[in-house]
Design a protein around this motif. Structure first.
Motif, short mmCIF file in Angstrom:
data_model
loop_
_atom_site.label_atom_id
_atom_site.label_comp_id
_atom_site.label_asym_id
_atom_site.label_seq_id
_atom_site.Cartn_x
_atom_site.Cartn_y
_atom_site.Cartn_z
N ARG A 293 -5.88 -13.98 1.02
CA ARG A 293 -5.06 -14.80 0.11
C ARG A 293 -5.66 -14.82 -1.30
O ARG A 293 -4.95 -14.69 -2.29
CB ARG A 293 -4.95 -16.23 0.64
N ARG A 294 -6.99 -14.96 -1.39
CA ARG A 294 -7.65 -14.93 -2.69
C ARG A 294 -7.43 -13.59 -3.39
O ARG A 294 -7.21 -13.52 -4.60
CB ARG A 294 -9.15 -15.18 -2.53
N ILE A 295 -7.49 -12.51 -2.62
CA ILE A 295 -7.30 -11.18 -3.21
C ILE A 295 -5.89 -11.02 -3.76
O ILE A 295 -5.69 -10.56 -4.89
CB ILE A 295 -7.60 -10.10 -2.15
N TYR A 296 -4.88 -11.44 -2.97
CA TYR A 296 -3.50 -11.31 -3.42
C TYR A 296 -3.21 -12.21 -4.62
O TYR A 296 -2.66 -11.77 -5.63
CB TYR A 296 -2.53 -11.68 -2.30
N GLU A 297 -3.59 -13.49 -4.49
CA GLU A 297 -3.24 -14.45 -5.53
C GLU A 297 -4.03 -14.22 -6.82
O GLU A 297 -3.51 -14.42 -7.91
CB GLU A 297 -3.49 -15.88 -5.01
N GLY A 298 -5.28 -13.78 -6.67
CA GLY A 298 -6.10 -13.57 -7.85
C GLY A 298 -6.07 -12.17 -8.40
O GLY A 298 -6.71 -11.87 -9.41
#
Length: 321
Positions: A293-298
């Protein structure tokens, strides 16, 4: 087994897959991840021969999928979570018999595989039940058996556990692990259930906006972009709260202390055991879901695309700013 070099495919002028390159060796099990619209389905459709790319070189087991489709599909199996290969009004057993003729599976091999899959997937209670009357978990197990009746070398799994309960998911995961380990079936798994990835695939590829952004080991991805690991220590009695190098105290409740740390666990464990007598120690790995999720959102990989093994992915992301 699979070799993809500089694959490009666009629809109505909009790129779906852009300069994607990767290779998968025989017997590997690889998770192929990405948000909706990232390019996963387009890649799979090219690999199965359903789509012809605009440019690039694709070879699966030495065959070009869309040019030698008849020979190609005879060597692969596919399970798609939202679709079934079973005949809706026929009992499961009769659907499997029909597929035996479609794939020209010898009677002896069919009987052998059906017996093995019935045991591994617990098909017995519903072999004589029409597909329309099966629960979702039963249908997925029957579809897995159908996809593997002809002993394919390659299995595509698209959301194989979507909508299933915990017990059904674990049964399917165990079966996939078995056919990969015992039969050497190469597996390419696309899923939004990251529990599937954690339990099945050590190697992951991440695609977004049509570009392959990561190809490497799951633990390396966790180490690079995940949250810290945790060390949960139950001391014999409440310890002093002196700071320990490389350890952050997350929670201190009586004799139990929860620390955050990065890197190997040996040094933190040595530090806490030297602090006071210890009754129990647990190392908790970070979950993959918050990491992804951090990779996609950030857009973390968009800024710093990487491959932990350059030999696997020859498109070195040179086109990404």
């Amino acid at each position: 087994m699979i070799d993809v070099q500089h694959l490009n495919k666009a629809f109505k002028g909009k790129p779906a897959v852009q300069d994607v390159s990767f290779s998968i060796t025989r017997g590997e099990m690889v998770g192929y991840l990405g948000p909706n619209g990232a390019g996963k389905s387009t890649t799979i459709k090219v690999l199965t021969g359903l789509l012809v790319p605009d440019s690039g070189v694709v070879s699966v087991g030495g065959l070009v999928p869309w040019r030698e489709r008849r020979r190609h599909v005879a060597r692969l199996g596919a399970v798609f979570g939202q679709r079934t290969t079973l005949w809706w009004d026929l009992p499961v057993r009769e659907s499997l018999e029909l597929l035996r003729h479609v794939y020209r599976v010898p009677r002896e091999k069919f009987v052998e595989n059906l017996r093995a899959f019935t045991e591994l997937l617990e098909l017995g209670p519903f072999l004589n039940t029409p597909a329309r009357s099966l629960s979702l978990g039963q249908r997925m197990r029957a579809d897995l058996a159908a996809a593997l009746l002809h002993d394919p070398e390659l299995l595509f799994l698209d959301e194989p556990t979507v909508g299933l309960d915990v017990v059904a998911k674990e049964r399917i995961r165990e079966f996939v692990r078995h056919i990969n380990a015992q039969r050497g079936v190469t597996v390419l798994l696309t899923t939004h259930d990251l529990g599937d990835v954690e339990r099945l695939a050590r190697r992951v590829m991440i695609i977004d906006t049509g570009r392959l952004l990561y190809d490497g080991d799951l633990p390396e991805l966790q180490a690079r972009y995940g949250s810290a690991r945790e060390l949960i220590v139950d001391f014999e009695e409440a310890p002093a709260t002196a700071p320990l190098p490389g350890l952050e105290v997350l929670e201190h409740s009586g004799p139990r202390v929860r620390y955050a740390f990065s890197g190997p666990a040996a040094v933190p464990i040595a530090l806490v055991t030297a602090l006071a007598p210890v009754r129990d120690i647990t190392v908790k790995e970070p979950d993959i879901e918050p990491t992804i999720r951090r990779i996609y959102e950030g857009k973390l990989l968009a800024a710093h695309p990487t491959s932990t093994n350059p030999d696997r992915s020859k498109c070195l992301f040179s086109q990404i700013p």
